[in-house]
Design an enzyme around this catalytic site. Structure first.
Site, PDB file in Angstrom:
ATOM      1  N   ASP A 289       0.176  -1.769   0.551  1.00  0.00           N
ATOM      2  CA  ASP A 289      -0.246  -2.615   1.665  1.00  0.00           C
ATOM      3  C   ASP A 289       0.376  -2.135   2.972  1.00  0.00           C
ATOM      4  O   ASP A 289       1.287  -1.301   2.987  1.00  0.00           O
ATOM      5  CB  ASP A 289       0.104  -4.082   1.393  1.00  0.00           C
ATOM      6  CG  ASP A 289       1.592  -4.260   1.116  1.00  0.00           C
ATOM      7  OD1 ASP A 289       1.928  -5.166   0.332  1.00  0.00           O
ATOM      8  OD2 ASP A 289       2.414  -3.504   1.667  1.00  0.00           O
TER       9      ASP A 289
ATOM     10  N   HIS B  57      -5.119   1.923  -0.194  1.00  0.00           N
ATOM     11  CA  HIS B  57      -5.009   0.479   0.026  1.00  0.00           C
ATOM     12  C   HIS B  57      -5.187  -0.338  -1.244  1.00  0.00           C
ATOM     13  O   HIS B  57      -4.996  -1.552  -1.246  1.00  0.00           O
ATOM     14  CB  HIS B  57      -6.010   0.015   1.076  1.00  0.00           C
ATOM     15  CG  HIS B  57      -5.477  -1.063   1.980  1.00  0.00           C
ATOM     16  ND1 HIS B  57      -4.424  -1.869   1.622  1.00  0.00           N
ATOM     17  CD2 HIS B  57      -5.871  -1.463   3.213  1.00  0.00           C
ATOM     18  CE1 HIS B  57      -4.180  -2.721   2.592  1.00  0.00           C
ATOM     19  NE2 HIS B  57      -5.039  -2.504   3.577  1.00  0.00           N
TER      20      HIS B  57
END
Lengths: 385, 485
Positions: free
Chosen positions: B459, B455
């Site tokens: 995304d 992350h």
């Protein structure tokens, strides 16, 4: 499991064997005990046997089974004739890395086996005949057995110049080894086995029996290399099949047995109870590599323009202690302790070393050739095994 | 005598207690000290006569003649160590002489006290090989009453010499007999040479007492219930069977061992992976058309000598997706300052082997056809099974797919393998009912995919779009054909 160029079904083979045996009840008897057929010697107290398999592990298990289970009382004895598909067989107390090119064997799909008897390392293929003489401990006599083999050879090839040496080898024309010997002695029984080179691939033989591994110091039994020759080089008629017939006949004649060969299937658990687990033992890593007497490895590896020293102490095939010395300028230097820790306690095995080092290489920085250096080092370490 | 022996411990305490009242304080502490030493069976200040608790007799077992005039051999392996109990004919060691490997077996029952050689030493015929403390009595050296000797150091060495009789039994059997107050002379041995075995002691005991014996507890079956027709007086309570239940005793122990090799490697990889903030994204893929396609292509592939599974399709579809979303095929450095977009799609697949989890990868999937990928998978699987994967096969991966569904499961949360940034876990293919466009219920082959991504640089939207693209290739294989490079 069909061998020796005879294209018949195994069932038929067994029937032939039974027929042969039932014809001559003196040869050997199949005794039923507790609804199991167990192989024993009959009233003649002798037998000529042949293995139906060319799998080295099955054959070594068969030899072991006969050694432990044949009732050799009242001067019992037996002869076993067997052949193996290409394999390198080393003695009980030898170090495979000193005796042969383990990596090349793996590459070519040639198996490696460790037998129970002593002696040196040999290469077997279907051009080689193995002969095992089972006797009681008292009647163990290697010279007498080799004399029998020489007589058998001379019976089929009278002009053959073959003789036994005091090291129990057989030499052809005085110079070339055609047979090597090894033996196993137990409490009450013993066996002496030897090879006989009929038509072996000599190029493969010399290629695999050359060890490229450096830096190994050990007290394991060393093989004594000798120039070899095939019997068929001297007399083309001396094929394995002919040798089998000749030796079986000579044995039967010498010991007054019926001239017939009983065929044994080393996978038949009913006739040879317990043989399957012995076969599993013979092909296990723990037996083939784990029984190597303890040894040390000490090498200096050249990686790019740096020297890395590696010392390992190997017991039962496991790396007991490992010390890796990297030069101070070595990139990602801290991973040295990591590699050392990964190797300690793992098997002295190229496959395992590659797996372990791949996990180390994952965390290696990927810039400036750092990974390449480490990869080169790991490959070299694995190539020692 | 056996009764006396059996209550020795009790007597020893009584005797020492007697001394306690007679002697001075200084002596008292010494006596208490003696009491507390568990290995001592006899207090040296005892004054009554007992029969023997003599130590066993130590025999020097010499290396016997090997034959053929051989005088020395090399010791290659010991099968016993000091303190081991051996029986007659057990293997003691392996020696080597002149191409012969010889197994030396024990001539006696007893306990190994000393090994005269180490591995690789030269041993000499006729010289001692091991010392064995035997418990078998030899004729001619029997003694009726043996004066007690001072402290015996180990309980195991208690030794019984029975008047005029020779009893063969191992120390463990003798102890069992002693604990149950049995005279060995009264037990019939069923072992070799009339040897008394543990089973003989247990049989003797069961005959004597009818007791329930360890280790095979017998459950006494309840007596049969009285039939209802039989007249029963009121004051007699109805017979209720009381089954004898024996609680099984759990003798398992915890076992601690250091982590080795592959486990250590796994620890290192996973600890590094923990530094990556993972997020998960899951979806369901309808593989009905792919199942049909594979069925059609299987025989063609096999005719070329290659086994075709679903994995080549999954891997190729992933590579096609990576062409549109190259960030999923990237790598970040340690400090997360730079991102490297990898040109090659080296897609790894998790493989379960004897040694544990290994992840070889297929190199340059962007250049390979589905058949090429299948052939490469066959090669890697064969090497993996035989432990012969090369370093090149095991390193350089940029993206990983894990087919955990081949073993089982639907959803999984896979851990990203550094230095990669994404991983996909595929569940099993299930046949489930679904609605088609017309609203009919049809049979659909469904598989769940669980993606995990880093992350810090990826995304949710990117992962979702990649997953949708990958899914569309698999749900409609003809579309894959359009984009195949």
């Amino acid at each position: 499991m069909i061998h020796f160029g005879l294209h018949v079904s195994r069932a038929m083979f067994a029937r032939v064997a039974f027929a042969a045996c039932s014809r001559s009840a003196q040869c050997c008897t199949y005794v039923r005990s507790c609804s199991r057929t167990v192989f024993t010697l009959g009233p003649s107290r002798g037998a000529v046997l042949r293995s139906l398999s060319s799998d080295v592990f099955e054959n070594l298990a068969l030899e072991d089974w006969l050694h432990n289970n044949l009732d050799l009382s009242e001067e019992g004895h037996a002869l076993l004739l067997w052949q193996n598909a290409p394999v390198v067989v080393m003695g009980r107390h030898q170090n495979p890395w000193k005796e042969c090119n383990v990596g090349l064997l793996r590459e070519k799909g040639i198996r490696l086996a460790r037998r129970r008897s002593g002696g040196g390392t040999v290469y077997h293929d279907l051009g080689n005949l193995n002969i095992t003489f089972f006797t009681s401990r008292k009647r163990y006599d290697r010279a007498r057995n080799l004399q029998l083999v020489c007589s058998a050879l001379k019976a089929v090839s009278p002009r053959l110049d073959v003789c036994a040496t005091d090291r129990f080898d057989l030499l052809l024309n005085g110079d070339f080894k055609v047979s090597g010997t090894a033996a196993k002695l137990g409490r009450t029984s013993a066996y002496h086995h030897c090879t006989l080179l009929s038509n072996t691939d000599r190029r493969a033989l010399s290629a695999v029996l050359k060890s490229p591994y450096q830096g190994i110091s050990s007290n394991a039994t060393r093989s004594v290399p000798s120039p070899v020759m095939n019997l068929t080089d001297q007399d083309p008629a001396l094929s394995c099949e002919l040798l089998i017939t000749a030796i079986a006949q000579q044995y039967a004649h010498q010991y007054c047995l019926e001239p017939s060969i009983a065929l044994l299937d080393p996978t038949d658990e009913n006739t040879l109870p317990g043989i399957r687990s012995t076969t599993q033992e013979m092909l296990s890593w723990e037996w083939v590599f784990g029984k190597t007497p303890k040894f040390d490895v000490s090498v200096s590896l050249k990686v790019a323009d740096a020297i890395v020293t590696l010392c390992m102490n190997v017991k039962n095939g496991i790396i007991d202690t490992c010390s890796l010395e990297l030069p101070a300028t070595w990139p990602y230097w801290e991973a040295g302790a990591e590699l050392q820790s990964l190797l300690t306690g793992s098997r002295f095995c190229a496959g395992d070393a590659k797996l372990l080092s791949s996990s180390l290489l994952r965390s290696c920085p990927q810039t400036d050739g750092v990974q390449d250096r480490w990869r080169d080092l790991c490959e070299q370490v694995a190539s020692l095994m | 005598m056996a009764a006396l022996r059996g209550s020795f411990r009790l007597l020893s305490r009584l005797v020492c207690a007697h001394h306690y009242s007679t002697y001075s304080r200084g002596r008292l502490s010494r006596c208490v000290y003696l009491l507390n030493r568990p290995q001592l069976k006899i207090c040296p200040h005892r004054y009554f006569r007992t029969t023997t608790v003599a130590a066993g007799q130590i025999v020097q077992f010499k290396l016997s003649d090997i034959g053929e005039g051989i005088t020395e051999v090399t010791v290659r392996e010991w099968y016993v160590k000091e303190g081991d109990t051996v029986s007659q004919f057990d293997s003691i060691c392996e020696v080597q002489s002149d191409k012969a490997s010889v197994t030396i077996t024990s001539r006696y029952d007893g306990v190994i006290k000393k090994l005269y050689y180490s591995v690789d030493d030269t041993a000499f015929v006729g010289k001692p090989l091991v010392d064995i403390e035997t418990d078998a009595v030899k004729d001619g050296i029997l003694e009726e009453d043996v004066v007690e000797t001072p402290a015996v150091s180990h309980e195991e060495h208690t030794h019984q010499e029975i008047k005029g009789q020779k009893t063969l039994a191992t120390p463990a059997v003798r102890r069992l007999a002693m604990e149950n107050n049995i005279k060995l002379s009264e037990v019939v041995g069923s072992g070799r040479d009339g040897r008394i075995l543990k089973e003989d002691i247990l049989n003797y005991l069961s005959k004597q007492t009818g007791a329930i014996l360890p280790p095979t507890p017998e459950i006494v079956p309840p007596p049969p219930r009285p039939t209802p027709a039989a007249p029963q007086p009121h004051d007699k309570a109805p017979l209720k069977p009381t089954p004898v239940s024996v609680k099984p005793v759990f003798t398992g122990k915890d076992r601690t061992e250091p982590l080795k090799g592959f486990q250590k490697a796994m620890v290192k990889t996973m600890t590094a992976a923990l530094k990556i903030p993972h997020f998960g994204y899951c979806d369901e893929v309808d593989l009905t058309r792919l199942v049909q396609l594979r069925q059609e292509l299987k025989s063609l592939s096999e005719s070329r000598g290659v086994k075709l599974s679903y994995m080549p399709f999954f891997i190729k579809a992933a590579s096609l997706g990576l062409l549109h979303f190259p960030i999923l095929n990237a790598s970040v450095d340690e400090s997360c300052q730079n991102i490297t977009y990898k040109a090659s799609h080296n897609i790894g697949l998790a493989m379960d082997t004897q040694q544990g989890l290994i992840v070889p990868n297929v190199k340059n999937v962007q250049l390979l056809s589905v058949f090429d990928i299948a052939a490469e998978l066959n090669r890697l699987q064969a090497l993996g099974a035989s432990g012969q994967l090369g370093t090149n096969d095991l390193t350089g991966g940029t993206f990983t797919v894990s087919n955990i569904g081949s073993i089982g499961g639907t959803y999984a949360k896979a851990v990203i393998l550094p230095p990669e940034v994404a991983i996909g876990a595929l569940g099993k293919i299930q046949v489930l009912p679904r609605f088609n466009e017309r609203g009919d219920v049809v049979k659909a082959h469904l598989m769940n995919v669980s993606w995990s991504a880093d992350h810090r640089i990826i995304d949710g939207a990117t992962m979702s779009r990649f997953s949708n693209l990958w899914k569309s290739y698999l749900e409609n294989p003809a579309a894959m054909l359009m984009d195949l490079k």
